[in-house]
Enzyme design. Structure first.
Site, PDB file in Angstrom:
ATOM      1  CD  GLU A   1      -7.566  -6.683   3.539  1.00  0.00           C
ATOM      2  OE1 GLU A   1      -7.500  -6.069   1.889  1.00  0.00           O
ATOM      3  OE2 GLU A   1      -6.356  -5.365   3.590  1.00  0.00           O
TER       4      GLU A   1
ATOM      5  NE  ARG B   1      -9.360   8.532   4.586  1.00  0.00           N
ATOM      6  CZ  ARG B   1      -9.581   7.547   5.463  1.00  0.00           C
ATOM      7  NH1 ARG B   1      -8.542   6.435   6.286  1.00  0.00           N
ATOM      8  NH2 ARG B   1     -10.586   7.571   6.378  1.00  0.00           N
TER       9      ARG B   1
ATOM     10  CG  HIS C   1      -5.535  -1.764   9.307  1.00  0.00           C
ATOM     11  ND1 HIS C   1      -4.756  -0.447  10.501  1.00  0.00           N
ATOM     12  CD2 HIS C   1      -5.790  -0.555   8.785  1.00  0.00           C
ATOM     13  CE1 HIS C   1      -4.576   0.682   9.841  1.00  0.00           C
ATOM     14  NE2 HIS C   1      -6.103   0.732   9.245  1.00  0.00           N
TER      15      HIS C   1
ATOM     16  CD  GLU D   1      -7.491  -0.131   1.348  1.00  0.00           C
ATOM     17  OE1 GLU D   1      -7.514   0.663   1.871  1.00  0.00           O
ATOM     18  OE2 GLU D   1      -5.904  -0.854   1.384  1.00  0.00           O
TER      19      GLU D   1
ATOM     20  CB  THR E   1      -9.689   1.904   7.212  1.00  0.00           C
ATOM     21  OG1 THR E   1      -8.785   2.963   6.656  1.00  0.00           O
ATOM     22  CG2 THR E   1     -10.659   0.910   7.328  1.00  0.00           C
TER      23      THR E   1
ATOM     24  CG  HIS F   1      -8.313   4.059   1.296  1.00  0.00           C
ATOM     25  ND1 HIS F   1      -8.724   4.650   2.406  1.00  0.00           N
ATOM     26  CD2 HIS F   1      -9.231   4.472   0.549  1.00  0.00           C
ATOM     27  CE1 HIS F   1      -9.753   4.530   2.891  1.00  0.00           C
ATOM     28  NE2 HIS F   1      -9.978   4.666   1.834  1.00  0.00           N
TER      29      HIS F   1
ATOM     30  CG  ASN G   1      -1.983   1.104   1.862  1.00  0.00           C
ATOM     31  OD1 ASN G   1      -1.236   2.567   0.942  1.00  0.00           O
ATOM     32  ND2 ASN G   1      -2.970   1.486   2.154  1.00  0.00           N
TER      33      ASN G   1
ATOM     34  NE  ARG H   1      -7.415  11.545   5.766  1.00  0.00           N
ATOM     35  CZ  ARG H   1      -7.904  11.372   6.748  1.00  0.00           C
ATOM     36  NH1 ARG H   1      -7.278  10.499   7.426  1.00  0.00           N
ATOM     37  NH2 ARG H   1      -8.984  11.364   7.676  1.00  0.00           N
TER      38      ARG H   1
ATOM     39  CG  HIS I   1       0.853   6.397   5.000  1.00  0.00           C
ATOM     40  ND1 HIS I   1      -0.640   7.064   5.083  1.00  0.00           N
ATOM     41  CD2 HIS I   1       0.327   5.048   4.902  1.00  0.00           C
ATOM     42  CE1 HIS I   1      -0.694   6.926   5.662  1.00  0.00           C
ATOM     43  NE2 HIS I   1      -0.839   5.343   5.296  1.00  0.00           N
TER      44      HIS I   1
HETATM   45  N1  PXP Z   1      -6.110  -3.410   4.163  1.00  0.00           N
HETATM   46  C1  PXP Z   1      -7.089  -2.576   4.262  1.00  0.00           C
HETATM   47  C2  PXP Z   1      -8.501  -2.267   3.772  1.00  0.00           C
HETATM   48  C3  PXP Z   1      -6.475  -1.082   4.558  1.00  0.00           C
HETATM   49  O1  PXP Z   1      -7.235  -0.053   4.383  1.00  0.00           O
HETATM   50  C4  PXP Z   1      -4.988  -0.566   4.900  1.00  0.00           C
HETATM   51  C5  PXP Z   1      -4.889   0.505   5.296  1.00  0.00           C
HETATM   52  O2  PXP Z   1      -5.026   1.667   4.404  1.00  0.00           O
HETATM   53  C6  PXP Z   1      -4.289  -1.538   4.974  1.00  0.00           C
HETATM   54  C7  PXP Z   1      -4.781  -3.098   4.825  1.00  0.00           C
HETATM   55  C8  PXP Z   1      -2.765  -1.665   5.248  1.00  0.00           C
HETATM   56  O3  PXP Z   1      -2.398  -1.156   6.384  1.00  0.00           O
HETATM   57  P1  PXP Z   1      -0.773  -0.358   7.057  1.00  0.00           P
HETATM   58  O4  PXP Z   1      -1.196   0.699   5.588  1.00  0.00           O
HETATM   59  O5  PXP Z   1      -1.061   0.068   8.440  1.00  0.00           O
HETATM   60  O6  PXP Z   1      -0.114  -1.498   7.067  1.00  0.00           O
END
Ligand code: PXP
Length: 248
Positions: free
Chosen positions: A155, A49, A198, A74, A105, A47, A11, A53, A14
């Site tokens: 998930e 949003r 997550h 996402e 999330t 994602h 992901n 952001r 960030h």
């Molecule tokens: N899976 C989902 C559905 C999420 O919303 C996120 C965060 O956007 C992640 C995985 C990844 O989480 P993290 O950034 O904490 O590893």
């Protein structure tokens, strides 16, 4: 990739968070996605949003153009996001709950309470050829509802498990891990493909990676943070190594 091998979705949200702290173009999430791909990611997750952001509409356009691995898009279950997804038709769409005031999330989606609406919401996405995944807590009621609405994938939210670990609440962590284990097996028995994610880190990934029913982990924040210290390529490679070792 063998049948037993676990997919890693990186992901890159960030990277966009850091870019947006200053505006402008750097660091570029697409460049990060390409590097992650080369380092062993099987897919990229982003994602979009509602408040934009981190990831922006332009990032999604650019990722769709540049990626050779699948994009896992996402999104919240809103009309605006549905339109965007239908325009791009990404490989996978993961429906997540979204609140403006949350930092990330925070919980899983309440599928059971919104079954009808969500069934109608995901139908056109499935018809467009997207694999629809629903982000939920390790809760039997939500898994059954996700199955009934026609999702192909769930998930499981690993955030509580990771938080308990970080807080040193090991009994709670182990209870949550057990729930994740049981619910992975249960969802699999219903014919759902099981993903998880997550909050996962090098310290927490292996027990989840060892569940044989889990086919994919989506990991972002920790990897992007770790990239500051060791670079993105070695950060992703180390996650890949730990996942494979847990599976092996
Ligand atoms: N899976 C989902 C559905 C999420 O919303 C996120 C965060 O956007 C992640 C995985 C990844 O989480 P993290 O950034 O904490 O590893």
């Amino acid at each position: 990739m063998t049948d037993n091998q676990l997919r890693l979705g990186v992901n890159i949200d960030h990277v966009a968070t850091v870019r947006n702290a200053r505006g402008g173009a750097y660091p570029d999430p697409v460049r990060a996605a390409k590097l992650a791909e080369e380092a062993g990611a099987d897919g990229i997750t982003a994602h979009l949003r509602e408040d934009r952001r981190h990831i922006t509409d332009t990032d999604i356009d650019a990722l769709m153009e540049a990626l050779t691995v699948p994009l896992n898009f996402e999104m919240a279950a809103t009309e605006e996001m549905q339109k965007i997804a239908l325009r791009h038709k990404p490989h996978a769409v993961c429906i997540v709950p979204e609140k403006r005031e949350e930092r990330t999330t925070e919980g899983g989606l309440e599928v059971a309470r919104e079954e009808n609406r969500l069934a109608h919401f995901i139908a056109p996405l499935r018809d467009a050829g997207c694999r629809v995944s629903i982000f939920i807590a390790a809760d039997r009621k939500q898994i059954e509802a996700a199955h009934r609405i026609g999702a192909e994938v769930i998930e499981l939210h690993t955030g509580a498990y990771c938080d308990y670990h970080a807080e040193g609440r090991f009994e709670d962590r182990d209870r949550e891990l057990e729930a994740l284990r049981e619910m992975s097996a249960y969802a699999h028995s219903l014919g759902l493909e099981v993903h998880a994610g997550h909050g996962l880190t090098y310290d927490t990934v292996q027990p989840v990676a060892a569940f044989p029913e889990v086919k994919e982990l989506n990991i972002g924040h920790f990897l992007i943070g770790e990239a500051i210290f060791r670079g993105l390529t070695p950060a992703v490679q180390e996650m890949r190594r730990l996942m494979d070792a847990a599976r092996g």
